[in-house]
Design a protein around this motif. Structure first.
Motif, PDB file in Angstrom:
ATOM      1  N   GLN A  38       0.792  -0.790   0.140  1.00 11.25           N
ATOM      2  CA  GLN A  38      -0.408   0.058   0.323  1.00 11.25           C
ATOM      3  C   GLN A  38       0.615   1.168  -0.119  1.00 11.25           C
ATOM      4  N   GLN A  39       1.764   1.752   0.411  1.00 14.98           N
ATOM      5  CA  GLN A  39       2.520   2.304   0.968  1.00 14.98           C
ATOM      6  C   GLN A  39       3.877   2.545  -0.773  1.00 14.98           C
ATOM      7  N   ASP A  40       3.605   1.494  -1.297  1.00 16.36           N
ATOM      8  CA  ASP A  40       4.299   1.250  -2.211  1.00 16.36           C
ATOM      9  C   ASP A  40       3.492   1.652  -3.691  1.00 16.36           C
ATOM     10  N   LYS A  41       2.418   1.577  -3.616  1.00 21.99           N
ATOM     11  CA  LYS A  41       1.405   2.613  -4.690  1.00 21.99           C
ATOM     12  C   LYS A  41       1.575   2.952  -5.568  1.00 21.99           C
ATOM     13  N   LYS A  42       1.671   4.249  -4.698  1.00 19.96           N
ATOM     14  CA  LYS A  42       2.042   5.532  -5.834  1.00 19.96           C
ATOM     15  C   LYS A  42       3.423   5.469  -6.824  1.00 19.96           C
ATOM     16  N   TRP A  43       4.111   4.557  -6.689  1.00 19.39           N
ATOM     17  CA  TRP A  43       5.377   3.875  -7.528  1.00 19.39           C
ATOM     18  C   TRP A  43       5.240   3.331  -8.721  1.00 19.39           C
ATOM     19  N   ALA A  44       3.688   2.592  -8.580  1.00 20.32           N
ATOM     20  CA  ALA A  44       3.330   1.736  -9.927  1.00 20.32           C
ATOM     21  C   ALA A  44       3.278   3.366 -10.680  1.00 20.32           C
ATOM     22  N   GLN A  45       2.528   4.410 -10.502  1.00 19.29           N
ATOM     23  CA  GLN A  45       2.114   5.170 -10.752  1.00 19.29           C
ATOM     24  C   GLN A  45       1.349   5.542 -12.301  1.00 19.29           C
ATOM     25  N   GLY A  46       0.028   4.458 -11.850  1.00 17.23           N
ATOM     26  CA  GLY A  46      -0.821   3.710 -12.260  1.00 17.23           C
ATOM     27  C   GLY A  46      -0.882   2.766 -13.188  1.00 17.23           C
ATOM     28  N   GLY A 259      13.540  -2.740  -4.480  1.00 13.23           N
ATOM     29  CA  GLY A 259      12.840  -2.538  -5.985  1.00 13.23           C
ATOM     30  C   GLY A 259      13.228  -1.228  -6.825  1.00 13.23           C
ATOM     31  N   LYS A 260      13.101  -1.100  -8.702  1.00 14.22           N
ATOM     32  CA  LYS A 260      13.702  -0.113  -9.294  1.00 14.22           C
ATOM     33  C   LYS A 260      12.860   0.795  -9.781  1.00 14.22           C
ATOM     34  N   ILE A 261      12.579   1.752  -9.499  1.00 11.22           N
ATOM     35  CA  ILE A 261      11.380   2.711 -10.081  1.00 11.22           C
ATOM     36  C   ILE A 261      12.141   4.474 -10.971  1.00 11.22           C
ATOM     37  N   THR A 262      12.229   4.002 -11.902  1.00 11.27           N
ATOM     38  CA  THR A 262      12.048   5.555 -12.704  1.00 11.27           C
ATOM     39  C   THR A 262      10.886   6.520 -12.400  1.00 11.27           C
ATOM     40  N   LEU A 263      10.671   7.427 -12.301  1.00  5.09           N
ATOM     41  CA  LEU A 263      10.545   8.716 -11.850  1.00  5.09           C
ATOM     42  C   LEU A 263      10.254   9.735 -13.668  1.00  5.09           C
ATOM     43  N   PRO A 264       9.660   9.268 -14.516  1.00  6.42           N
ATOM     44  CA  PRO A 264       9.937  10.045 -15.808  1.00  6.42           C
ATOM     45  C   PRO A 264       9.778  12.144 -15.738  1.00  6.42           C
ATOM     46  N   GLU A 265       8.975  12.256 -14.290  1.00 14.90           N
ATOM     47  CA  GLU A 265       8.795  14.062 -14.809  1.00 14.90           C
ATOM     48  C   GLU A 265      10.749  14.601 -13.783  1.00 14.90           C
ATOM     49  N   SER A 266      11.555  13.624 -13.272  1.00  8.99           N
ATOM     50  CA  SER A 266      12.493  13.804 -12.741  1.00  8.99           C
ATOM     51  C   SER A 266      13.483  13.919 -13.401  1.00  8.99           C
ATOM     52  N   GLY A 267      13.543  13.116 -14.430  1.00  2.34           N
ATOM     53  CA  GLY A 267      14.632  11.813 -14.795  1.00  2.34           C
ATOM     54  C   GLY A 267      15.064  11.180 -14.129  1.00  2.34           C
ATOM     55  N   LEU A 268      14.177  10.863 -12.889  1.00  2.00           N
ATOM     56  CA  LEU A 268      15.231   9.779 -12.005  1.00  2.00           C
ATOM     57  C   LEU A 268      14.752   8.541 -11.692  1.00  2.00           C
ATOM     58  N   VAL A 269      16.100   7.667 -11.530  1.00  2.00           N
ATOM     59  CA  VAL A 269      15.440   6.708 -10.893  1.00  2.00           C
ATOM     60  C   VAL A 269      15.762   5.985 -10.052  1.00  2.00           C
ATOM     61  N   MET A 270      15.218   5.008  -9.282  1.00  2.00           N
ATOM     62  CA  MET A 270      15.666   4.761  -7.926  1.00  2.00           C
ATOM     63  C   MET A 270      15.771   3.722  -7.512  1.00  2.00           C
ATOM     64  N   ARG A 271      16.901   3.362  -6.614  1.00  2.00           N
ATOM     65  CA  ARG A 271      16.453   2.157  -5.952  1.00  2.00           C
ATOM     66  C   ARG A 271      16.340   1.536  -4.552  1.00  2.00           C
ATOM     67  N   SER A 272      15.777   0.827  -4.592  1.00  2.00           N
ATOM     68  CA  SER A 272      14.925   1.071  -2.788  1.00  2.00           C
ATOM     69  C   SER A 272      15.170  -0.164  -1.976  1.00  2.00           C
ATOM     70  N   SER A 273      15.376  -0.258  -0.930  1.00  2.00           N
ATOM     71  CA  SER A 273      15.266  -1.688  -0.356  1.00  2.00           C
ATOM     72  C   SER A 273      14.842  -1.850   1.286  1.00  2.00           C
ATOM     73  N   LYS A 274      14.113  -2.846   1.788  1.00  2.00           N
ATOM     74  CA  LYS A 274      13.459  -2.803   2.461  1.00  2.00           C
ATOM     75  C   LYS A 274      14.425  -2.797   3.765  1.00  2.00           C
ATOM     76  N   THR A 275      13.758  -3.389   5.389  1.00  2.00           N
ATOM     77  CA  THR A 275      14.498  -4.341   6.480  1.00  2.00           C
ATOM     78  C   THR A 275      14.663  -4.624   6.258  1.00  2.00           C
ATOM     79  N   ARG A 276      15.425  -5.738   6.481  1.00  2.00           N
ATOM     80  CA  ARG A 276      16.426  -6.888   6.136  1.00  2.00           C
ATOM     81  C   ARG A 276      15.791  -7.790   7.032  1.00  2.00           C
ATOM     82  N   GLN A 277      15.974  -7.500   8.236  1.00  2.00           N
ATOM     83  CA  GLN A 277      15.425  -8.831   9.033  1.00  2.00           C
ATOM     84  C   GLN A 277      14.202  -8.959   9.268  1.00  2.00           C
ATOM     85  N   PRO A 278      13.484 -10.212   9.046  1.00  2.00           N
ATOM     86  CA  PRO A 278      12.245 -10.008   9.851  1.00  2.00           C
ATOM     87  C   PRO A 278      11.662  -9.451  10.654  1.00  2.00           C
TER      88      PRO A 278
END
Length: 368
Positions: A38-46, A259-278
């Motif tokens: 749900q938090q990452d929904k915005k990165w789907a960009q529709g 994860g890896k997401i392209t943001l066309p408006e800003s021209g940035l390509v973002m790499r993300s990682s989530k908290t590792r330990q369960p």
């Protein structure tokens, strides 16, 4: 979707996997996964999801009902393309096999079964907890459950493995009707048990013979190599894997997921990682994000080529600018130099290595 628990950690494994206790906190983890998504929904960009890959760890330790919960939430939150590919990694153990029908009913339409070898001695040396007979049974059970699309993971270059033993493993996978085979050499990675007490691996000449034999055998039976360690029957390439290698976008959900997401408006390509330990992932209040950074402009061409040139067919030229934010002219000098050396070619509007370039891929990538 990363599910990080295993019955036992394999001595060669450097993935973010953890030995399960007497009880996996399945419902708590599912709740966290859904909140993460749900938090990452915005990165789907529709955009809707075209593939989902349940990796691990051992995702098949979860119940079929639990996997179904996650899929229903993903469809509700982001949405599915009509031909979505949904893969779940599974071990051949008896307990996991009993769930295959349930996974199929829950919406999983592709299994990736971690066989590694059909040879009992090699399975024991690898620390696997299934037997060769269970490996055979798992494939039969998958078919009965309705899985026509499945991948088999096989390793080669194992301690004491002969050319004939490696050939037998591949031939069995072929005879069992796998439409996709991931065939890769055992490597000793840092932070693994094998790194602290390394097994004696076959000599280079034997490794080369195994590689040559395997490539010829797979090709002979209609398995086309489309990536360094991926071989598929016509029309059976993994959509999820291809998206990775073509520098496409993807969300990483779960403990340690990337994860890896392209943001066309800003021209940035973002790499993300989530908290590792369960346990820390489950305890997070607020964001599950551990890191979210833009790929530096001077690293972008290398990132693109490091992925795209792993594909035997290469990557479309037209993908370069939209997926990196760079002009084609920024790599013109390198491409021309590699063409002159006979290491890369542009054919059908694709960047791809020549046969020579594919053998020396690291040398090619150093140009970027």
């Amino acid at each position: 979707m990363h599910i990080p628990w295993c019955v036992r950690k394999c001595p060669y494994c450097d993935f973010n996997s953890h030995t399960a206790g007497s009880e996996i906190p399945e419902q708590a983890y599912i709740k966290a996964l859904i909140a993460d998504l749900q938090q990452d929904k915005k990165w789907a960009q529709g955009r809707k999801l075209c593939s989902i890959f349940f990796g691990g760890g051992t995702p098949s330790l979860f119940s079929a009902a639990g996997i179904g919960q996650i899929l229903k939430a993903a469809e509700r939150i982001i949405g599915f393309e009509p031909d979505i590919e949904i893969t779940l990694e599974a071990n051949p153990g008896t307990a996991e096999q009993e769930k295959f029908s349930g996974f199929r009913s829950a919406g999983v339409n592709r299994l990736s079964i971690g066989i590694q070898s059909f040879n009992q001695g090699h399975l024991e040396n690898l620390g696997r907890i299934h037997s060769g007979d269970q490996a055979l049974s798992a494939i039969s059970t998958a078919r009965k459950a309705g899985f026509e699309n499945f991948n088999l993971d096989l390793m080669h270059g194992l301690s004491g493995q002969s050319l004939d033993e490696a050939r037998t493993d591949i031939q069995r996978a072929i005879d069992l009707g796998a439409n996709h085979i991931s065939w890769y050499q055992l490597t000793i990675e840092p932070n693994t048990e094998f790194y602290s007490r390394p097994p004696v691996l076959p000599e280079d000449d034997i490794l080369a013979d195994i590689q040559q034999m395997g490539m010829a055998l797979l090709d002979q039976h209609g398995y086309a190599q489309y990536e360094v360690s991926a071989f598929a029957k016509p029309g059976q390439r993994s959509l999820h894997n291809i998206n990775y290698w073509q520098f496409g976008d993807y969300l990483g959900i779960g403990a340690g997921a990337h994860g890896k997401i392209t943001l066309p408006e800003s021209g940035l390509v973002m790499r993300s990682s989530k908290t590792r330990q369960p346990d820390k992932y489950l305890a997070r209040i607020g964001s599950f994000m551990a890191q979210n950074r833009a790929i530096a402009a001077d690293e972008m061409a290398l990132e693109f080529m490091m992925n795209g040139l792993r594909l035997v067919d290469g990557v479309p030229v037209e993908y370069f600018s939209p997926r990196t934010g760079l002009a084609l002219s920024s790599i013109e000098t390198q491409i021309n130099d590699l063409q002159r050396k006979g290491l890369i070619e542009i054919d059908d509007s694709r960047y791809r290595t020549t046969k020579l370039g594919y053998q020396f891929l690291n040398t090619v990538l150093q140009q970027f």
